[in-house]
Design a protein around this motif. Structure first.
Motif: not given
Length: 379
Positions: A296-316
């Motif tokens: 459960a925690l790994v799935i949560s971490l994956i979702i959060l990391c994908l969210g960070i990746g998407y923010e990186f896309h928005v910013f850069t």
């Protein structure tokens, strides 16, 4: 003199035959594992599942291990050679432009790496609190993207090395299984076009040297890269060492060298199968509560990391698939293979993943100790 040496010759021949017979059971196991991996890879490829040879062989390896009742790891050389083949395929597509792009986004890249690292440690802390395992083991279990380096030093840090190996394996399995599958589902159009491009670039006869000589050069890159990476104790030595040697050869050679598509598929097969057959169902059952919590925690971490990746896309404004795959919590080879098929920037994903890996290797143990001190001071 001939008669005196004859018994010794017979003895050596008999001894050699006995050694060969003793290896037969292991060779039989390896042959059956490879057969399962190839069949599963072919099925996944027929179903057009992204990174089919990696995911198919990994699932086949897990099934084989579960049926046997205990893990039966392949010789380490299989995964090392597999990573080397993937590294060559990656190096052939790496350019100076990628380095310039990575340097341009150095600040947001480092910031996102630090955020994902902090989230990983926080999830490790939650694992220790919710499952009852000791805090050091929980924190080390969630250090992302450096399982082959973290597991050997886990015991030195005071962690349960066996539990860490299980948790790191499950983290890697989930990352490699979920992210390419999800990426292929959400980017089907890019998948089809990129596969065509990949096949065209690797099968086109643009080299002015014979293919047999081309393959000898590639083999030399693998041998020197694996040896050099091991001697220099590089993280993911089979991959990184071969990547650096391959990069030097590809950029410095007066000829245009090719990395055949089948070589890339063999690399994925070796890596995926090596991951799958190490699955230990007995140890997982012993740590069942902690394993379920970790999933459960790994799935949560994956979702959060994908969210960070998407923010990186928005910013850069880096393309979405590159940004998402660049910040996944592990699975370097799988992410590189996935981005090749989905049409993102392979070199930039590699640069992002390697930056994360090198920072984790350098700061991971220190961050774990720091997090333990902070948690102890709060009690």
């Amino acid at each position: 003199m001939i008669e005196k040496n004859l018994p010794l010759q017979k003895y050596n021949c008999k001894d050699w035959q006995q050694q060969l017979v003793s290896y037969l059971p292991q060779l039989t196991i390896i042959a059956s594992q490879l057969t399962v991996g190839i069949i599963a890879g072919l099925i996944f490829s027929w179903l057009q599942i992204p990174v089919s040879w990696l995911l198919g062989s990994m699932i086949g390896g897990i099934a084989y291990s579960v049926i046997q009742g205990n893990p039966q790891p392949l010789p380490k050389m299989f995964v090392t050679v597999g990573k080397a083949f993937i590294a060559l395929y990656t190096a052939a597509r790496f350019s100076w432009e990628t380095i310039n792009v990575a340097a341009t986004y150095a600040v947001p890249l480092l910031l996102c790496v630090l955020i994902t690292g902090a989230l990983s440690l926080f999830h490790g802390y939650l694992l220790s609190r919710l499952s009852g395992i000791d805090r050091v083991t929980g924190l080390v279990a969630f250090i992302p993207g450096a399982a082959s380096s973290i597991v050997p030093i886990a015991e030195e840090m005071g962690a349960d090395a066996v539990a860490v190996a299980v948790f790191q394996s499950i983290r890697l399995l989930l990352v490699v299984l979920l992210i390419p599958s999800a990426a292929g589902f959400f980017f089907p159009a890019d998948l089809n076009s990129s596969v065509t491009i990949a096949i065209a670039t690797t099968t086109a006869d643009n080299s002015s040297i014979p293919m047999w000589l081309n393959l000898i050069v590639l083999a030399g890159c693998c041998v020197v890269g694996m040896w050099g990476g091991n001697r220099l104790s590089l993280p993911a030595s089979g991959f990184l060492g071969t990547f650096l040697i391959g990069l030097a050869v590809f950029w410095g050679s007066p000829y245009e060298l090719q990395v055949p598509q089948w070589l890339f598929a063999v690399g994925l097969l070796c890596v995926g199968l090596s991951i799958g057959v190490k699955f230990d169902i007995k140890t997982v059952n012993k740590l069942l509560k902690a394993v379920l919590i970790e999933i459960a925690l790994v799935i949560s971490l994956i979702i959060l990391c994908l969210g960070i990746g998407y923010e990186f896309h928005v910013f850069t404004h880096v393309d979405t698939i590159t940004s998402l795959l660049g910040f996944t919590p592990g699975g370097l080879e799988a992410m590189v293979a996935t981005v090749m098929q989905l049409g993102g920037d392979t070199g930039l994903v590699l640069a992002m993943q390697l930056t994360r890996m090198l920072i984790i290797i350098a700061l991971g143990p220190w961050l774990v100790k720091f997090a333990i001190k902070v948690a102890d001071s709060e009690q």
